[in-house]
Write a protein that holds these residues in place. Sequence first.
Motif, PDB file in Angstrom:
ATOM      1  N   SER A   1       0.826  -1.214   0.000  1.00 60.30           N
ATOM      2  CA  SER A   1       0.000   0.000   0.000  1.00 60.30           C
ATOM      3  C   SER A   1       0.854   1.256   0.000  1.00 60.30           C
ATOM      4  CB  SER A   1      -0.930   0.008   1.216  1.00 60.30           C
ATOM      5  OG  SER A   1      -1.883  -1.015   1.102  1.00 60.30           O
ATOM      6  N   ALA A   2       2.011   1.212   0.656  1.00 58.36           N
ATOM      7  CA  ALA A   2       2.906   2.376   0.706  1.00 58.36           C
ATOM      8  C   ALA A   2       3.483   2.723  -0.661  1.00 58.36           C
ATOM      9  CB  ALA A   2       4.034   2.125   1.704  1.00 58.36           C
ATOM     10  N   ASP A   3       3.414   1.787  -1.626  1.00 60.25           N
ATOM     11  CA  ASP A   3       3.929   2.033  -2.976  1.00 60.25           C
ATOM     12  C   ASP A   3       2.894   2.652  -3.904  1.00 60.25           C
ATOM     13  OD1 ASP A   3       6.468   1.029  -2.408  1.00 60.25           O
ATOM     14  OD2 ASP A   3       5.870  -1.028  -2.898  1.00 60.25           O
ATOM     15  N   VAL A   4       1.675   2.861  -3.409  1.00 62.39           N
ATOM     16  CA  VAL A   4       0.608   3.441  -4.227  1.00 62.39           C
ATOM     17  C   VAL A   4       0.319   4.851  -3.718  1.00 62.39           C
ATOM     18  CG1 VAL A   4      -1.779   3.231  -5.007  1.00 62.39           C
ATOM     19  CG2 VAL A   4      -0.386   1.176  -4.663  1.00 62.39           C
ATOM     20  N   THR A   5       0.419   5.816  -4.626  1.00 61.06           N
ATOM     21  CA  THR A   5       0.135   7.206  -4.277  1.00 61.06           C
ATOM     22  C   THR A   5      -0.997   7.719  -5.157  1.00 61.06           C
ATOM     23  OG1 THR A   5       2.450   7.567  -3.676  1.00 61.06           O
ATOM     24  CG2 THR A   5       1.119   9.534  -4.085  1.00 61.06           C
ATOM     25  N   LEU A   6      -1.914   8.433  -4.544  1.00 63.61           N
ATOM     26  CA  LEU A   6      -3.026   9.053  -5.258  1.00 63.61           C
ATOM     27  C   LEU A   6      -2.691  10.521  -5.486  1.00 63.61           C
ATOM     28  CD1 LEU A   6      -5.950   7.552  -3.160  1.00 63.61           C
ATOM     29  CD2 LEU A   6      -4.919   6.641  -5.254  1.00 63.61           C
ATOM     30  N   TYR A   7      -2.736  10.946  -6.733  1.00 65.92           N
ATOM     31  CA  TYR A   7      -2.474  12.337  -7.099  1.00 65.92           C
ATOM     32  C   TYR A   7      -3.791  12.978  -7.528  1.00 65.92           C
ATOM     33  CZ  TYR A   7       2.569  11.599  -7.147  1.00 65.92           C
ATOM     34  OH  TYR A   7       3.867  11.337  -6.779  1.00 65.92           O
TER      35      TYR A   7
END
Length: 133
Positions: A123-129
């Motif tokens: 989950s820490a590797d997924v970022t929402l922009y």
Amino acid sequence: MDISVLGVSRPSASGRQVVQFRTDFGSATACWFGDATVLPGEYSVEFDIGREDLSWGRDVRPAETQAPGVRESGDQIVLRGLLELAADGHVSLRLGYSLSLLGVVDSVPAVADRTWVELVVDSADVTLYPYDS
């Protein structure tokens, strides 16, 4: 992709906000890149997968279900969508109308183009922009 932010947690070890979100395809937790005062509500976002070492069979694999999906599995997020291979070797994942560039994924067979796959990453590797729609 349109999402609903359901809650905001304390910043992660990297200092980024962590949000719980829901899509038309499921719910999960991911890092947020944008206004530090993110509040629960509706947003249009782009998914960014912060990994450059994705591998077929380990991180990306054929899906049993042929429909978009977003879910958590422990500390990981599972994104299910259509795999799209570009002529230059780059790989994208289509979740509904949203397309996320995965970069180059090791060992993807050409027959995997336009097939349903699951991408499994921390989950820490997924970022929402967030962006204005």
